[in-house]
Design an enzyme around this catalytic site. Structure first.
Site, PDB file in Angstrom:
ATOM      1  N   SER A 120     -28.506 -25.206  61.633  1.00  0.00           N
ATOM      2  CA  SER A 120     -28.518 -26.862  60.951  1.00  0.00           C
ATOM      3  C   SER A 120     -29.378 -27.132  60.873  1.00  0.00           C
ATOM      4  O   SER A 120     -29.383 -28.859  60.015  1.00  0.00           O
ATOM      5  CB  SER A 120     -28.701 -26.790  63.036  1.00  0.00           C
ATOM      6  OG  SER A 120     -29.974 -26.054  63.252  1.00  0.00           O
ATOM      7  N   GLU A 153     -19.980 -29.430  58.988  1.00  0.00           N
ATOM      8  CA  GLU A 153     -20.295 -30.317  57.434  1.00  0.00           C
ATOM      9  C   GLU A 153     -20.160 -28.791  56.660  1.00  0.00           C
ATOM     10  O   GLU A 153     -20.656 -27.789  56.840  1.00  0.00           O
ATOM     11  CB  GLU A 153     -21.957 -30.173  58.005  1.00  0.00           C
ATOM     12  CG  GLU A 153     -21.662 -31.274  59.195  1.00  0.00           C
ATOM     13  CD  GLU A 153     -23.257 -31.861  58.737  1.00  0.00           C
ATOM     14  OE1 GLU A 153     -23.906 -33.344  59.889  1.00  0.00           O
ATOM     15  OE2 GLU A 153     -24.213 -30.568  59.576  1.00  0.00           O
ATOM     16  N   ASN A 191     -27.428 -33.789  61.632  1.00  0.00           N
ATOM     17  CA  ASN A 191     -28.984 -33.763  62.517  1.00  0.00           C
ATOM     18  C   ASN A 191     -29.374 -34.810  61.492  1.00  0.00           C
ATOM     19  O   ASN A 191     -30.424 -34.708  62.303  1.00  0.00           O
ATOM     20  CB  ASN A 191     -29.394 -31.998  61.815  1.00  0.00           C
ATOM     21  CG  ASN A 191     -28.832 -31.913  63.662  1.00  0.00           C
ATOM     22  OD1 ASN A 191     -28.141 -31.741  64.659  1.00  0.00           O
ATOM     23  ND2 ASN A 191     -28.457 -30.747  63.229  1.00  0.00           N
TER      24      ASN A 191
END
Length: 285
Positions: A120, A153, A191
């Site tokens: 992430s 993503e 993020n």
């Protein structure tokens, strides 16, 4: 790249098990790898439990559940991933273990296999740099919980091939997800925006002397958020959020990326959110 029929998932914690569940429901054969047979059994049990719950709720036919479960196998041996067309890594969010894993996978999987990381916040390019074939390495960042969150993503590293990149996108589509294409930048898309925003929200708790309940109510009722920031961070995991914040701050050196002292103290005290039973809120389930 060859058509993807079999997917390997390395790391069967909450995220990896969720990815494996999504994959078997979509018709892929899945080989899940964990470091012990006990962890394999726990993951298989978790997946079976959630699929059974879907049957009970009328969201899945019993026959479909049985067929999906039959498409899952687990192992403790990385060599058993040799026949996979795509391997998705979901291990600990640290660079060195991921690089070592990808170096090992390169020697195990066939030359046409795509190697994907679910990181992430780490650099996909740095992970790919541990291999001699970085063109087949991409990011596939699922969101937690993977069976419920629609976004994935698809991350292009510096040397990712078009074929590997589009293979990841097509697999996510077949899983019924909403994939978005992006390049390998710190935090990718969500993020990069969400972490500093959540950090701002946490700082407001002290600056505005507002309760977690009232802050969540303000953001859901005033800003249209579907979930308040404190509830969201508790769901994601306070340790996970702090780790991601620290990784982004290290790369970007933007003050808003740094985790606020309050949440670092909570992490250090073991108040990790829903998974520990206590974070900004208490959880009895």
């Amino acid at each position: 790249m060859a058509e993807v029929r079999t997917i390997g998932v390395v790391g069967l914690g909450a995220m990896g098990a969720g990815i494996a569940q999504v994959a078997i429901e979509a018709g892929f054969d899945v080989v899940g790898r964990e470091v012990s047979n006990d962890l394999c059994d726990v993951a298989a049990g978790r997946i079976g439990h959630f699929l059974t719950r879907k049957v009970e709720k009328g969201q899945l036919e019993a026959e479909a559940r049985d067929a999906a479960v039959a498409r899952l196998s687990t192992t403790t041996d990385l060599d058993d991933l040799a026949g996979c067309d795509l391997v998705i890594e979901a291990i600990v969010e640290e660079l060195d273990p991921k690089r070592k894993l990808f170096h090992a996978l390169e020697g195990i999987c066939g030359p046409d296999a795509v190697l994907a990381t679910n990181t992430s916040a780490l650099s996909v390019t740095e992970i790919a740099g541990a291999t001699s074939s970085p063109e087949r390495v991409i990011g596939m960042h699922f969101f937690n919980p993977a069976p419920l969150m629609p976004l994935v993503e698809i991350v292009r590293a510096e040397l990712s091939s078009d074929a590997a990149f589009e293979t990841g996108y097509a697999v996510a589509e077949r899983m019924g997800k909403t994939p978005v294409r992006c390049h390998d930048t710190p935090g990718f898309v969500v993020n990069r925006i969400l972490i500093p925003l959540l950090n701002d929200c946490i700082r407001v708790l002290d600056e505005a002397r507002v309760t977690a309940d009232d802050l969540d109510a303000a953001m859901t009722s005033g800003a249209g958020w579907p979930m308040g920031p404190c509830t969201l961070v508790d769901l994601v995991g306070i340790d996970v959020h702090v780790h991601a914040s620290e990784a982004l701050y290290e790369k970007l050196r933007e003050p808003r990326m740094a985790p606020p002292p309050r949440i670092v103290a909570m992490r250090n005290a073991g108040l990790l959110g829903r998974k520990s039973g206590r974070g900004f809120y208490r959880y009895d389930d």
